[in-house]
Design a protein around this motif. Sequence first.
Motif, PDB file in Angstrom:
ATOM      1  N   TRP A 101      47.291  -8.650  18.168  1.00 49.34           N
ATOM      2  CA  TRP A 101      46.777  -9.035  16.859  1.00 49.34           C
ATOM      3  C   TRP A 101      47.646 -10.088  16.199  1.00 49.34           C
ATOM      4  N   VAL A 102      46.988 -11.088  15.604  1.00 49.37           N
ATOM      5  CA  VAL A 102      47.637 -12.118  14.787  1.00 49.37           C
ATOM      6  C   VAL A 102      46.779 -12.283  13.527  1.00 49.37           C
ATOM      7  N   LYS A 103      47.240 -13.116  12.595  1.00 46.95           N
ATOM      8  CA  LYS A 103      46.455 -13.427  11.391  1.00 46.95           C
ATOM      9  C   LYS A 103      46.462 -14.931  11.188  1.00 46.95           C
ATOM     10  N   ASP A 104      45.363 -15.440  10.610  1.00 42.83           N
ATOM     11  CA  ASP A 104      45.332 -16.853  10.252  1.00 42.83           C
ATOM     12  C   ASP A 104      46.047 -17.028   8.904  1.00 42.83           C
ATOM     13  N   PRO A 105      46.198 -18.258   8.411  1.00 42.51           N
ATOM     14  CA  PRO A 105      46.943 -18.474   7.162  1.00 42.51           C
ATOM     15  C   PRO A 105      46.398 -17.729   5.943  1.00 42.51           C
ATOM     16  N   ASP A 106      45.110 -17.346   5.947  1.00 39.00           N
ATOM     17  CA  ASP A 106      44.553 -16.576   4.839  1.00 39.00           C
ATOM     18  C   ASP A 106      44.585 -15.074   5.096  1.00 39.00           C
ATOM     19  N   GLY A 107      45.218 -14.667   6.186  1.00 34.65           N
ATOM     20  CA  GLY A 107      45.314 -13.246   6.500  1.00 34.65           C
ATOM     21  C   GLY A 107      44.127 -12.685   7.253  1.00 34.65           C
ATOM     22  N   VAL A 108      43.234 -13.557   7.757  1.00 32.99           N
ATOM     23  CA  VAL A 108      42.090 -13.079   8.543  1.00 32.99           C
ATOM     24  C   VAL A 108      42.619 -12.536   9.865  1.00 32.99           C
ATOM     25  N   PRO A 109      42.341 -11.261  10.161  1.00 32.97           N
ATOM     26  CA  PRO A 109      42.828 -10.682  11.408  1.00 32.97           C
ATOM     27  C   PRO A 109      42.103 -11.267  12.621  1.00 32.97           C
ATOM     28  N   ILE A 110      42.892 -11.547  13.660  1.00 36.63           N
ATOM     29  CA  ILE A 110      42.353 -12.074  14.913  1.00 36.63           C
ATOM     30  C   ILE A 110      42.885 -11.179  16.026  1.00 36.63           C
ATOM     31  N   VAL A 111      41.969 -10.607  16.796  1.00 37.71           N
ATOM     32  CA  VAL A 111      42.367  -9.793  17.936  1.00 37.71           C
ATOM     33  C   VAL A 111      42.118 -10.618  19.191  1.00 37.71           C
ATOM     34  N   LEU A 112      43.159 -10.789  19.982  1.00 36.76           N
ATOM     35  CA  LEU A 112      43.049 -11.464  21.270  1.00 36.76           C
ATOM     36  C   LEU A 112      42.994 -10.358  22.316  1.00 36.76           C
ATOM     37  N   VAL A 113      41.963 -10.396  23.148  1.00 36.86           N
ATOM     38  CA  VAL A 113      41.640  -9.290  24.043  1.00 36.86           C
ATOM     39  C   VAL A 113      41.612  -9.753  25.489  1.00 36.86           C
ATOM     40  N   GLU A 114      42.273  -8.973  26.339  1.00 38.57           N
ATOM     41  CA  GLU A 114      42.151  -9.154  27.791  1.00 38.57           C
ATOM     42  C   GLU A 114      41.319  -7.995  28.310  1.00 38.57           C
ATOM     43  N   VAL A 115      40.308  -8.307  29.106  1.00 36.26           N
ATOM     44  CA  VAL A 115      39.459  -7.273  29.699  1.00 36.26           C
ATOM     45  C   VAL A 115      39.916  -7.079  31.146  1.00 36.26           C
ATOM     46  N   PRO A 116      40.579  -5.942  31.428  1.00 34.50           N
ATOM     47  CA  PRO A 116      41.045  -5.706  32.800  1.00 34.50           C
ATOM     48  C   PRO A 116      39.882  -5.653  33.798  1.00 34.50           C
ATOM     49  N   ALA A 117      40.174  -5.977  35.043  1.00 31.96           N
ATOM     50  CA  ALA A 117      39.141  -6.054  36.085  1.00 31.96           C
ATOM     51  C   ALA A 117      38.352  -4.760  36.227  1.00 31.96           C
ATOM     52  N   GLU A 118      38.984  -3.624  36.014  1.00 30.37           N
ATOM     53  CA  GLU A 118      38.309  -2.331  36.203  1.00 30.37           C
ATOM     54  C   GLU A 118      37.534  -1.852  34.968  1.00 30.37           C
TER      55      GLU A 118
END
Length: 130
Positions: A101-118
């Motif tokens: 999880w990160v946030k943009d300059p206005d505090g909008v939450p951003i979830v970066l997701v990796e989808v495992p092969a299984e």
Amino acid sequence: MDILSSRIILRPADHAKTLAFYREGLGLAIAREYPGGTVFFAGQSLVEVAAHGGTGSSTAFSGAIWLQVRDVSDAAAELALAGIAIDRPPVREPWGLIEMWVKDPDGVPIVLVEVPAEHPIRRDSRWSPD
């Protein structure tokens, strides 16, 4: 009703700072620009950073932007090099996705997701080995 396309529209307090965050920080490619706004490609969706229609102050955003990446550890390293603070480092969640999880300059939450092969998201539900 047929939905033909969609995008997330952000109206940030500081347009230039937020534009730089999505363009340089996250490295999103520009889909198009218009007077007062930039639309970025974000996988199968679009993120628009608009310089119009906002209040000029920080806006409340109660959702999150979900961005799938190939390798969340690589993404974490890239973001650290870009000077973007990581609110929560990559963790495998009980539902099987690896999320950071990160946030943009206005505090909008951003979830970066990796989808495992299984993970079931990667399986073609139209096919069964039985």
